[in-house]
Design an enzyme around this catalytic site. Sequence first.
Site, short mmCIF file in Angstrom:
data_model
loop_
_atom_site.label_atom_id
_atom_site.label_comp_id
_atom_site.label_asym_id
_atom_site.label_seq_id
_atom_site.Cartn_x
_atom_site.Cartn_y
_atom_site.Cartn_z
N GLU A 112 -10.19 -5.42 -2.80
CA GLU A 112 -9.79 -5.26 -4.19
C GLU A 112 -8.28 -5.22 -4.23
OE1 GLU A 112 -10.59 -2.57 -2.25
OE2 GLU A 112 -8.51 -1.89 -2.40
N SER A 141 8.84 1.53 1.74
CA SER A 141 7.53 0.90 1.96
C SER A 141 7.51 -0.60 1.72
CB SER A 141 6.47 1.59 1.10
OG SER A 141 6.85 1.59 -0.27
N LYS A 143 1.66 -2.91 3.99
CA LYS A 143 0.22 -3.19 3.87
C LYS A 143 -0.32 -4.06 4.99
CE LYS A 143 -0.77 -1.96 -0.78
NZ LYS A 143 0.53 -1.72 -1.43
C1 LIG Z 1 0.80 -0.73 -2.34
C2 LIG Z 1 2.16 -0.19 -2.17
C3 LIG Z 1 2.41 1.20 -2.21
C4 LIG Z 1 1.34 2.21 -2.53
O1 LIG Z 1 0.31 2.30 -1.60
P1 LIG Z 1 0.17 3.50 -0.58
O2 LIG Z 1 -1.20 3.36 -0.05
O3 LIG Z 1 0.38 4.77 -1.35
O4 LIG Z 1 1.21 3.33 0.46
C5 LIG Z 1 3.69 1.65 -1.97
N1 LIG Z 1 4.70 0.79 -1.73
C6 LIG Z 1 4.51 -0.55 -1.69
C7 LIG Z 1 5.67 -1.43 -1.42
C8 LIG Z 1 3.23 -1.08 -1.91
O5 LIG Z 1 3.05 -2.41 -1.88
#
Ligand SMILES: *Cc1c(COP(=O)(O)O)cnc(C)c1O
Length: 371
Positions: free
Chosen positions: A103, A357, A81
Amino acid sequence: MTTTFGAYGGRYVPETLIPALDELTAGWNAAKNDESFHRELHELLTTYAGRPTPLTPAPRFAPGKRLYLKREDLNHTGAHKLNNALGQAVLARRLGKHRIVAETGAGQHGVATATVCAKFGLECVVYMGAEDMRRQKPNVERMHLLGAEVRAVEFGTKTLKEATSEAIRDWITNVDTTHYLIGSCVGPAPYPELVRDLQRVIGDEAREQFLAAEGRLPEVVVACVGGGSNAIGAFYAFVDDTDVRLVGVEAAGAASLGTGRPGVLHGARSSILADEDGQIADAHSISAGLDYPGVGPEHAALRDAGRAEYLPCTDDQALAAFHRLAETEGIIPALESSHALARALDLDEELVLVCLSGRGDKDLAEVLAHS
Ligand SMILES: *Cc1c(COP(=O)(O)O)cnc(C)c1O
């Protein structure tokens, strides 16, 4: 109506926001073509976020495959993020905005936003459902420590859907001074494209790293999909490599692409979870970051074009993959990322790239409650 991705995207917003969206579009187009913007962002990504993130082989996690993890969990604040929050903060300053609204559901985007606002000395207001504030208390405390104001949203389901509506309302009122820092590739144009362009660093780096490691491209790229930003960031560098399969993994209880229908949510037309009357249905997932009834419009277009596929993953499958990665590779993944890990294991392909992610420290309480 600006429709950006085939039948999806556009700007389904009150007329008063159109000038701000036009200003943002023009600002982004200027920044994209400005060497100094790229230098500034690259410097921040390198010295502050910790990029480039490594590509890690995971042989014990996936015996019989050559599976690699793109380590977005190693970014500062623990997920992808920050790539987006840093880019939008630099852009907001170029546009002369000194106030940021955002948000947040799970609080991860709120923390990334509060982080960049602290770094740049920007005023920061984060809208969050009262129910989410209760469930995600440590992230509320982090945002406070970082100097952000967290405003509780007390209506409806008191979660992300209502928090987003409140952030949009604030933006309408304060549009001259304020940038709305959207956390995923959703919302009215140009946000889906802007967020994609800021997250494509994931796939750009991973493509080169995979080529260096294997001398060829992966057969499949796998990423979890909430709003879809880490997935589009991972996929984008491979879209023209038509023999690379692209697989997005949704929470089975929040499968906006797998089981949704076309509709409008939060300013854009996409594939959403709704009943026949267009009433938004409640999403469910063990991972708060996937618990959203909409998805970025570009994913809906990639699905319809047959370029990407979207598979469901249950809470139990994600939990099993969470434990497996911890025990076999010494990496505790986010529950969101665990969805991608789970489905990557059952694919037939041998050469696999998975976008990890985020890291799982934030999820320990949830995982312990389920074991
Ligand atoms: C917020 C988040 C997501 C989901 O958001 P996307 O916009 O689909 O990437 C996925 N993995 C993690 C670790 C997150 O914090």
